[in-house]
Design a protein around this motif. Sequence first.
Motif, PDB file in Angstrom:
ATOM      1  N   THR A  48       0.846  -1.187   0.000  1.00  0.00           N
ATOM      2  CA  THR A  48       0.000   0.000   0.000  1.00  0.00           C
ATOM      3  C   THR A  48       0.887   1.245   0.000  1.00  0.00           C
ATOM      4  OG1 THR A  48      -0.037   0.154   2.415  1.00  0.00           O
ATOM      5  CG2 THR A  48      -1.750  -1.211   1.363  1.00  0.00           C
ATOM      6  N   ALA A  49       0.290   2.383  -0.315  1.00  0.00           N
ATOM      7  CA  ALA A  49       1.040   3.637  -0.287  1.00  0.00           C
ATOM      8  C   ALA A  49       1.552   3.931   1.118  1.00  0.00           C
ATOM      9  CB  ALA A  49       0.148   4.774  -0.775  1.00  0.00           C
ATOM     10  N   GLN A  50       0.687   3.698   2.111  1.00  0.00           N
ATOM     11  CA  GLN A  50       1.083   3.976   3.499  1.00  0.00           C
ATOM     12  C   GLN A  50       2.284   3.127   3.908  1.00  0.00           C
ATOM     13  OE1 GLN A  50      -1.990   3.494   2.415  1.00  0.00           O
ATOM     14  NE2 GLN A  50      -3.148   5.349   2.988  1.00  0.00           N
ATOM     15  N   ALA A  51       2.292   1.874   3.489  1.00  0.00           N
ATOM     16  CA  ALA A  51       3.400   0.988   3.836  1.00  0.00           C
ATOM     17  C   ALA A  51       4.691   1.431   3.153  1.00  0.00           C
ATOM     18  CB  ALA A  51       3.058  -0.449   3.451  1.00  0.00           C
ATOM     19  N   ALA A  52       4.590   1.878   1.909  1.00  0.00           N
ATOM     20  CA  ALA A  52       5.777   2.339   1.184  1.00  0.00           C
ATOM     21  C   ALA A  52       6.365   3.585   1.845  1.00  0.00           C
ATOM     22  CB  ALA A  52       5.422   2.625  -0.266  1.00  0.00           C
ATOM     23  N   LEU A  53       5.507   4.511   2.236  1.00  0.00           N
ATOM     24  CA  LEU A  53       5.973   5.726   2.903  1.00  0.00           C
ATOM     25  C   LEU A  53       6.602   5.394   4.254  1.00  0.00           C
ATOM     26  CD1 LEU A  53       2.912   8.018   2.093  1.00  0.00           C
ATOM     27  CD2 LEU A  53       5.237   8.309   1.192  1.00  0.00           C
ATOM     28  N   HIS A  54       5.968   4.505   5.002  1.00  0.00           N
ATOM     29  CA  HIS A  54       6.491   4.110   6.310  1.00  0.00           C
ATOM     30  C   HIS A  54       7.858   3.443   6.168  1.00  0.00           C
ATOM     31  CE1 HIS A  54       6.522   2.727  10.473  1.00  0.00           C
ATOM     32  NE2 HIS A  54       6.839   1.531  10.022  1.00  0.00           N
ATOM     33  N   ALA A  55       8.013   2.583   5.153  1.00  0.00           N
ATOM     34  CA  ALA A  55       9.288   1.899   4.947  1.00  0.00           C
ATOM     35  C   ALA A  55      10.389   2.895   4.609  1.00  0.00           C
ATOM     36  CB  ALA A  55       9.152   0.874   3.832  1.00  0.00           C
ATOM     37  N   CYS A  56      10.060   3.909   3.817  1.00  0.00           N
ATOM     38  CA  CYS A  56      11.046   4.940   3.475  1.00  0.00           C
ATOM     39  C   CYS A  56      11.449   5.740   4.713  1.00  0.00           C
ATOM     40  CB  CYS A  56      10.475   5.858   2.402  1.00  0.00           C
ATOM     41  SG  CYS A  56      11.617   7.159   1.871  1.00  0.00           S
ATOM     42  N   ASP A  57      10.466   6.122   5.518  1.00  0.00           N
ATOM     43  CA  ASP A  57      10.754   6.874   6.745  1.00  0.00           C
ATOM     44  C   ASP A  57      11.647   6.065   7.679  1.00  0.00           C
ATOM     45  OD1 ASP A  57       9.219   9.003   5.884  1.00  0.00           O
ATOM     46  OD2 ASP A  57       7.409   8.341   6.935  1.00  0.00           O
ATOM     47  N   ALA A  58      11.338   4.782   7.801  1.00  0.00           N
ATOM     48  CA  ALA A  58      12.121   3.917   8.691  1.00  0.00           C
ATOM     49  C   ALA A  58      13.548   3.746   8.177  1.00  0.00           C
ATOM     50  CB  ALA A  58      11.440   2.555   8.825  1.00  0.00           C
ATOM     51  N   ALA A  59      13.703   3.610   6.857  1.00  0.00           N
ATOM     52  CA  ALA A  59      15.028   3.424   6.274  1.00  0.00           C
ATOM     53  C   ALA A  59      15.900   4.646   6.487  1.00  0.00           C
ATOM     54  CB  ALA A  59      14.899   3.115   4.786  1.00  0.00           C
ATOM     55  N   GLN A  60      15.285   5.819   6.487  1.00  0.00           N
ATOM     56  CA  GLN A  60      16.071   7.043   6.667  1.00  0.00           C
ATOM     57  C   GLN A  60      16.651   7.150   8.069  1.00  0.00           C
ATOM     58  OE1 GLN A  60      15.136  10.673   4.411  1.00  0.00           O
ATOM     59  NE2 GLN A  60      13.048   9.904   4.303  1.00  0.00           N
ATOM     60  N   THR A  61      16.025   6.515   9.027  1.00  0.00           N
ATOM     61  CA  THR A  61      16.529   6.559  10.401  1.00  0.00           C
ATOM     62  C   THR A  61      17.477   5.404  10.709  1.00  0.00           C
ATOM     63  OG1 THR A  61      14.658   5.276  11.255  1.00  0.00           O
ATOM     64  CG2 THR A  61      14.414   7.662  11.172  1.00  0.00           C
ATOM     65  N   GLN A  62      17.431   4.337   9.896  1.00  0.00           N
ATOM     66  CA  GLN A  62      18.213   3.145  10.194  1.00  0.00           C
ATOM     67  C   GLN A  62      19.512   3.050   9.421  1.00  0.00           C
ATOM     68  OE1 GLN A  62      15.498  -0.070   9.393  1.00  0.00           O
ATOM     69  NE2 GLN A  62      14.140   0.451  11.090  1.00  0.00           N
ATOM     70  N   GLN A  63      19.601   3.746   8.279  1.00  0.00           N
ATOM     71  CA  GLN A  63      20.763   3.606   7.416  1.00  0.00           C
ATOM     72  C   GLN A  63      21.474   4.936   7.293  1.00  0.00           C
ATOM     73  OE1 GLN A  63      19.920   2.644   3.284  1.00  0.00           O
ATOM     74  NE2 GLN A  63      21.627   1.211   3.256  1.00  0.00           N
ATOM     75  N   SER A  64      22.790   4.903   7.451  1.00  0.00           N
ATOM     76  CA  SER A  64      23.550   6.145   7.337  1.00  0.00           C
ATOM     77  C   SER A  64      23.613   6.561   5.882  1.00  0.00           C
ATOM     78  CB  SER A  64      24.968   5.947   7.874  1.00  0.00           C
ATOM     79  OG  SER A  64      25.757   5.236   6.938  1.00  0.00           O
TER      80      SER A  64
END
Length: 387
Positions: A47-63
């Motif tokens: 879903t769109a919400q899941a894609a946005l959430h995954a992007c937000d999470a990746a920005q905090t987890q990966q340098s």
Amino acid sequence: MKVLLNTESLVPPLTGIGNYTYHLLQELTRLPQLEAVECFNTRGFSTAQAALHACDAAQTQQSPREANGLRRVLSALPLAYRLRETLRNGQLRLNARRYKDFIYHEPNIILKAHPGLSIATVHDLSFVHHPHLHPPARVAWLNQQLPNTLARADFLITDSECVRQELIERFDVAPAKVRSVYLGADARFRPHSAAQTEAVLQAHDLQHGSYVLFVGTLEPRKGVDLLIDAWCSLPEPLRRDMPLVLAGGSGWHGEALQARIAELTASHGLRHLKFVPAADLPALYAGAGVFCYPSLYEGFGLPVLEAMSSGVPVLCSADTSMAEFSAGSTALFERGSPEHLAERLQALLTDDRQRQTLATAGLLRAKDFSWQRCAQQTAEIYRLVGQ
């Protein structure tokens, strides 16, 4: 209407197409006329919400360094573009029945295999006009695939009228088949007082209103060498009072530029901040005395709009999409001319009234742009295509 969007560009740190995809997707989910918005990438569908959430999470987890390094390694692999295309086309074919009633929107230029209606956003044609400023593998791939996309697409979107006209004139695209939709700036980019920028600027050893700023990838097509040439030619006291600040990571063919930046950092007081956290960017923009974006070619030029939205006077290249959308609210210099850039830059830095006039004009013009408006105009194209 139901929409299927490719979200392969949502890999932090987000670049131009990644920002476009993220904000467009975010705003599309808020439009009541869209029955469903779903996404796909190499990992599958969501879903769109899941894609946005995954992007937000990746920005905090990966340098940022890890993300950029991995992206460069993968892009340099032989047949990388063909492999990615094969994976995505395979996914779409396997799910053809499920998504046949969806309008597929490709935000990254080249259409994938989809049995239903398709729309592609062509952000720019810099690989056509300036092929030497891009990796050869990317140029070859885009030149091979673009004609197929232009023929298959039910509709095309560009970021500016400049690029729209290029498609019409160079590729004989029917004018009724392509429409320009301007981008927007995040609401975070707004004027800040000196007190509001103090914490961020202190961390970077900068003073509010006392630096020339560039934000973007440090690579030849962005014209950073032009800016450095122009700034270095300014009188030494002016350079000392208004240091040049470059915020951005190294791009393709950026090795020589990085070496030059390192040398001038030691000899001329140039500042390279490299990666700046997204949370710091609004204050960094708003604290600049002048924002300069000397890019040779842009499909839109999002940093220019972000600086305008921040209430900062902007200097950018004439005869570009940036001059188009800013519509007289920015100072312009002859594209590719370090001499004219130096002349305009010195004039701005020594004239407080001119800087304030430009800042006011840019801020007023920036109010005409938003990601909400971009999404609404894009959804109107979906409606036209789906009729």
